[in-house]
Design a protein around this motif. Structure first.
Motif, short mmCIF file in Angstrom:
data_model
loop_
_atom_site.label_atom_id
_atom_site.label_comp_id
_atom_site.label_asym_id
_atom_site.label_seq_id
_atom_site.Cartn_x
_atom_site.Cartn_y
_atom_site.Cartn_z
N TYR A 62 -31.90 14.79 3.81
CA TYR A 62 -31.48 15.88 3.08
C TYR A 62 -31.24 17.30 4.38
O TYR A 62 -31.71 17.02 5.53
CB TYR A 62 -32.60 16.49 2.37
CG TYR A 62 -33.68 17.13 2.71
CD1 TYR A 62 -33.75 18.27 2.96
CD2 TYR A 62 -34.97 16.11 3.25
CE1 TYR A 62 -35.01 18.77 3.30
CE2 TYR A 62 -36.04 16.63 3.63
CZ TYR A 62 -35.77 17.99 3.75
OH TYR A 62 -37.26 18.69 4.17
N SER A 63 -30.55 17.88 3.76
CA SER A 63 -30.71 19.15 4.44
C SER A 63 -30.49 20.41 3.64
O SER A 63 -30.26 20.33 2.35
CB SER A 63 -29.21 19.41 5.28
OG SER A 63 -28.13 19.13 4.43
N CYS A 64 -30.99 21.70 3.99
CA CYS A 64 -31.11 22.80 3.30
C CYS A 64 -29.96 23.96 3.62
O CYS A 64 -30.07 23.96 4.77
CB CYS A 64 -32.53 23.35 3.36
SG CYS A 64 -33.91 22.37 2.46
N ILE A 65 -29.37 24.12 3.02
CA ILE A 65 -28.44 25.42 3.06
C ILE A 65 -29.19 26.83 2.80
O ILE A 65 -29.69 27.00 1.73
CB ILE A 65 -27.30 25.32 2.21
CG1 ILE A 65 -26.57 24.17 2.52
CG2 ILE A 65 -26.46 26.79 2.79
CD1 ILE A 65 -25.41 23.84 1.66
N CYS A 66 -29.88 27.61 3.92
CA CYS A 66 -30.61 28.57 3.61
C CYS A 66 -29.79 29.83 3.28
O CYS A 66 -28.74 30.23 3.89
CB CYS A 66 -31.43 28.86 4.82
SG CYS A 66 -32.34 27.44 5.32
N PRO A 67 -30.52 30.74 2.55
CA PRO A 67 -30.04 32.11 2.12
C PRO A 67 -30.08 32.95 3.63
O PRO A 67 -30.87 32.80 4.40
CB PRO A 67 -30.71 32.61 1.22
CG PRO A 67 -32.18 31.88 1.04
CD PRO A 67 -31.75 30.30 1.74
N GLN A 68 -29.34 34.06 3.44
CA GLN A 68 -29.53 34.71 4.72
C GLN A 68 -30.77 35.51 5.01
O GLN A 68 -31.55 35.81 4.22
CB GLN A 68 -28.40 36.13 4.59
CG GLN A 68 -28.15 36.89 5.70
CD GLN A 68 -27.00 38.03 5.53
OE1 GLN A 68 -26.54 38.33 4.47
NE2 GLN A 68 -26.69 38.51 6.51
#
Length: 77
Positions: A62-68
């Motif tokens: 999996y991968s996480c798209i992180c918030p700023q």
């Protein structure tokens, strides 16, 4: 018959085959499951991304798209 020695073996995607009496067992790498390691585990169902990160399931991982403002594998930093 040792099913693990037939062809390329029954285990897929890097699974390890263990011969048993009349059958076999596959030990799957993390992120995969099933009798031959061909089923992807959806890690996103385990709420792995932190701090509002968006999870994207990929085959075997999996991968996480992180918030700023957040980084790291699980947006934990």
């Amino acid at each position: 018959i040792n099913e693990c020695l037939l062809g390329s073996g029954p285990c897929e995607n890097g699974g390890t085959c263990t011969d048993t009496f009349g059958s076999y067992v596959c030990t799957c790498p993390n992120g995969l499951t099933g009798p031959t390691c061909s089923i992807d585990v959806n890690e996103c169902l385990q709420d792995v991304c932190r701090n509002g990160g968006t999870c994207r399931n990929t085959f075997g991982s999996y991968s996480c798209i992180c918030p700023q403002g957040f980084t790291g594998l699980n947006c934990q930093q």
